[in-house]
Design an enzyme around this catalytic site. Structure first.
Site, PDB file in Angstrom:
ATOM      1  N   ASP A   1      -1.060  -9.813  16.699  1.00  0.00           N
ATOM      2  CA  ASP A   1      -0.202 -10.963  16.963  1.00  0.00           C
ATOM      3  C   ASP A   1       0.610 -10.653  18.217  1.00  0.00           C
ATOM      4  OD1 ASP A   1       0.958 -13.417  16.736  1.00  0.00           O
ATOM      5  OD2 ASP A   1       2.640 -12.664  15.566  1.00  0.00           O
TER       6      ASP A   1
ATOM      7  N   ASP B   1      -3.864 -14.155   7.297  1.00  0.00           N
ATOM      8  CA  ASP B   1      -3.116 -12.911   7.193  1.00  0.00           C
ATOM      9  C   ASP B   1      -1.792 -13.264   6.558  1.00  0.00           C
ATOM     10  OD1 ASP B   1      -1.875 -14.099   9.737  1.00  0.00           O
ATOM     11  OD2 ASP B   1      -0.567 -12.433   9.251  1.00  0.00           O
TER      12      ASP B   1
ATOM     13  N   CYS C   1      -9.768  -6.618 -12.306  1.00  0.00           N
ATOM     14  CA  CYS C   1      -9.650  -5.968 -11.000  1.00  0.00           C
ATOM     15  C   CYS C   1     -10.279  -4.584 -11.038  1.00  0.00           C
ATOM     16  CB  CYS C   1      -8.175  -5.865 -10.616  1.00  0.00           C
ATOM     17  SG  CYS C   1      -7.924  -5.095  -9.005  1.00  0.00           S
TER      18      CYS C   1
ATOM     19  N   CYS D   1      -9.516  -2.120  -8.845  1.00  0.00           N
ATOM     20  CA  CYS D   1      -8.761  -1.192  -8.005  1.00  0.00           C
ATOM     21  C   CYS D   1      -8.326   0.047  -8.789  1.00  0.00           C
ATOM     22  CB  CYS D   1      -7.541  -1.877  -7.382  1.00  0.00           C
ATOM     23  SG  CYS D   1      -6.081  -1.898  -8.426  1.00  0.00           S
TER      24      CYS D   1
ATOM     25  N   CYS E   1      -5.696  -0.605 -11.537  1.00  0.00           N
ATOM     26  CA  CYS E   1      -6.165  -1.305 -12.732  1.00  0.00           C
ATOM     27  C   CYS E   1      -7.168  -0.496 -13.545  1.00  0.00           C
ATOM     28  CB  CYS E   1      -6.753  -2.663 -12.343  1.00  0.00           C
ATOM     29  SG  CYS E   1      -5.477  -3.779 -11.716  1.00  0.00           S
TER      30      CYS E   1
ATOM     31  N   HIS F   1      -3.282  -2.591  -5.063  1.00  0.00           N
ATOM     32  CA  HIS F   1      -3.780  -3.624  -5.978  1.00  0.00           C
ATOM     33  C   HIS F   1      -3.725  -5.021  -5.354  1.00  0.00           C
ATOM     34  CE1 HIS F   1      -4.428  -6.271  -9.340  1.00  0.00           C
ATOM     35  NE2 HIS F   1      -3.351  -6.912  -8.930  1.00  0.00           N
TER      36      HIS F   1
END
Length: 386
Positions: free
Chosen positions: A96, A275, A313, A315, A318, A344
């Site tokens: 950006d 984003d 999930c 991840c 999890c 997560h």
RNA sequence: GGGGAGGCGCCAAAGUUGGAGAGUUGGGGCGGACUGUAAAUCCGUUGGCUAAGCCUUAGGGGGUUCGAUUCCCUCCCUCCCCA
């Protein structure tokens, strides 16, 4: 000028404007729709690069021109061989421009036709950003996708202000493009330039802005100046209206958005890239997104809840830890809480856009999106009470 | 055993020459917010009740006073020094 970037369309949804495709850069392919984790200062806060790549499976991340210019500075970045090498991230990076800081640091800057003068939030020193200077900094950073310097307007925004601002952003876009064409990448990989559509919530201004930018010609088109406090429906309407004026074969990026449900709704309105700081910032503030809704992990009701945060999930959090443990880490102010929660939330966002992509390709997007939005936008507890 | 200092809200402290006190600061607890990151941040709340008010409350008990968290007596407890 060998810089053209294309979005290769694989599938368009029949019931909505959702698109699935891919964008090829010198640092690899980006499959869309995509969510891009925000790494303002050359790091996605609380997440290692290894984890970003192997666990979040991020395909592209953000950096910020204003912040990286102030610290570590372009000299260090150039000596390091660019941001990719400096932070050891070999996938695409989008930077950006500092246009958001025109909005978020409005008390520390002064806008003129020539550019924007910032007083550093770090030490108060003055710095003048012009479209030309920003392109130079983004060359030093070496981002795959560079954003033009723009003015992100606040909400609400008077029509006259929005019009003048949009006109200036267009004039700046011309200067950004010229500076881009008159400069070369420093590190041997191609860099691309995206324009940013402004115009607040005024449709005629959005149309003008989009047409003006398309005339100038960019590698992709962002929709900026949204998610700054306006009602969600107003954001959706503005995006829906604006994307009709953007070329089909170029990526479309909705800047700074958003909540999971915002992302799905805007995919449906023709956006490819997103984003937002929300997954990482909210993670650090103990707010987790899950496939069943959101959770405030500090709440006492999780004290003895030995179930997983999100059974759907995959991840590290999890698969290995309980809500009770994560809550304990937050209450005890342990750094691991921030790491696990950030990992997560980012994984949830990446899984979400991956599923969206699969459903677009399978032709089941709209139905899936409508059902999913209902579930994920609620507090998990109230969902259970239903 | 002797001497000294001190006990206020869930915790730790500040203050009170006798009059603003359910009242200061920090922490903890509980709840909320967060959208191209000035954010591991910020905001609210945290005795009770029949709730624009009222009641209870400064270690316990008693006393002086128009009035006591503040002064006096006594008991209890904590910390420090000496033996």
């Amino acid at each position: 000028m060998d810089c053209l970037l294309e979005l290769v369309l694989e599938k368009k949804d029949t019931n909505s404007k959702a698109r699935a495709g891919y964008i090829d850069t010198d640092h690899g392919r980006i499959q869309t729709p995509i969510f891009m984790p925000v790494g303002t200062q050359g790091t996605v806060k609380a997440v290692t690069q290894k984890s970003l790549k192997e666990e979040v499976e991020a395909q592209i991340i953000l950096g910020n021109t204003y912040h990286l210019y102030l610290r570590p500075g372009t000299e260090i970045l150039e000596k390091a061989g660019g941001l990719h090498k400096f932070m050891n991230w070999d996938k695409p990076i989008l930077t950006d421009s500092g246009g958001f800081q025109v909005y978020s640091l409005s008390e520390l800057r002064k806008l003129t036709e020539e550019g924007v003068k910032f007083r550093s939030h770090l030490d108060g020193s003055e710095h003048f950003f012009t479209p030309e200077k920003v392109i130079g900094i983004e060359r030093s950073i070496g981002s795959d996708i560079m954003m033009v310097l723009d003015e992100c307007t606040p909400y609400p925004c008077e029509y006259d202000y929005a019009k003048n601002s949009k006109d200036m952003t267009t004039r700046w876009a011309v200067r950004n493009k010229e500076a881009f064409e008159n400069s070369e990448p420093l590190y041997g990989h191609k860099q691309h330039l995206f324009g940013i559509v402004q115009g607040s919530v005024y449709k005629d201004l959005r149309e003008q802005s989009a047409r003006e930018l398309v005339d100038i010609g960019f590698d992709g088109y962002a929709v900026g100046g949204l998610a700054v406090g306006e009602p969600a429906e107003m954001m959706y309407d503005t995006v829906d209206f604006t994307t009709d004026f953007l070329p089909e074969d170029k990526p479309r990026y909705l800047m700074g958005v958003g909540r999971p449900e915002n992302i799905l709704e805007n995919i449906a309105r023709g956006i490819d890239m997103f984003d937002c700081v929300m997954p990482t910032r909210n993670a650090r503030n103990a707010y987790l997104f899950t496939s069943r809704g959101y959770l405030a992990m500090r709440n006492a009701r999780h004290k003895e809840d030995f179930t997983t945060v999100d059974p759907e999930c995959d991840c590290y959090l999890c698969k290995n830890f309980t809500k009770a443990y994560l809550r304990h880490l937050f209450i005890a102010n342990e750094i691991l809480a921030l790491q696990l929660a950030s990992l997560h939330n980012l994984r949830f966002y990446l899984n979400l856009v991956t599923k969206a992509r699969e459903h677009i390709i399978a032709g089941t997007f709209t139905e899936w999106k409508n059902e999913t939005v209902k579930i994920i936008s609620k507090n998990v507890n109230s969902t259970q009470e239903d």
